[in-house]
Design a protein around this motif. Structure first.
Motif: not given
Length: 166
Positions: A57-67, A103-118
């Motif tokens: 995924r990071q290689a694809v980001l590099d190829e397409h100049t996504v920061d 490990e990949r500082r600045g390249r990926f920022e996650p949004l938390a996964t919450l255990p929210l059953p209905m």
């Protein structure tokens, strides 16, 4: 100008590894190309390489100049699991996301996964009321659409039925 790709899904290997031993209701097969396919009530997802291989995924980001790319767990997520399993899988996923972020500082920022059953709770005297049944069906349909087709409850059909209150 900084380029941020905001909507991307990622299945951490730790999450995939945990599915078998966690008591998850999901099943995994493989397609003709060797991609894992996760099956859940009413739907399935093909986990293509870009959804599970962060170096690729990071290689694809590099190829397409996504920061930077914002990553999230995609459907089925943890919301379809029984509560204890959902919590375990959310912790595993969030820890894996934090590891990728660190490990990949600045390249990926996650949004938390919450255990929210209905869960829907209805008083016993309203259980059979046609208007209340219609309302529950409407709510279930909206949640199913928003949460990816599963209805948002645990995979066990008993866990999906409305909860009764004395």
């Amino acid at each position: 100008m900084r380029v941020v790709d905001f909507h991307n899904h990622y299945y951490p290997p730790e999450y995939l590894d945990a599915l078998g031993s966690s008591g998850s209701c999901l099943t995994i097969t493989h397609d003709d190309h060797g991609n894992p396919v996760v099956h859940y009530p009413g739907d399935y997802n093909v986990m293509v390489r870009g959804h599970r291989d962060i170096a690729y995924r990071q290689a694809v980001l590099d190829e397409h100049t996504v920061d930077t790319q914002v990553i999230t767990l995609t459907t089925p997520g943890t919301h379809i699991e029984a509560p204890a399993v959902a919590v375990r899988l959310a912790i595993i996923t969030n820890d894996a996301f934090a590891k990728v972020r660190d490990e990949r500082r600045g390249r990926f920022e996650p949004l938390a996964t919450l255990p929210l059953p209905m869960f829907m709770v209805w008083h016993r005297r309203h259980q059979a009321d046609p208007v209340q049944r219609w309302l529950r069906a409407q709510l279930e349909a909206v949640v199913a659409e928003v949460l990816g087709g599963s209805g948002g409850g645990a995979c066990d059909d008993r866990a999906r039925s409305p909860r009764l209150v004395e």
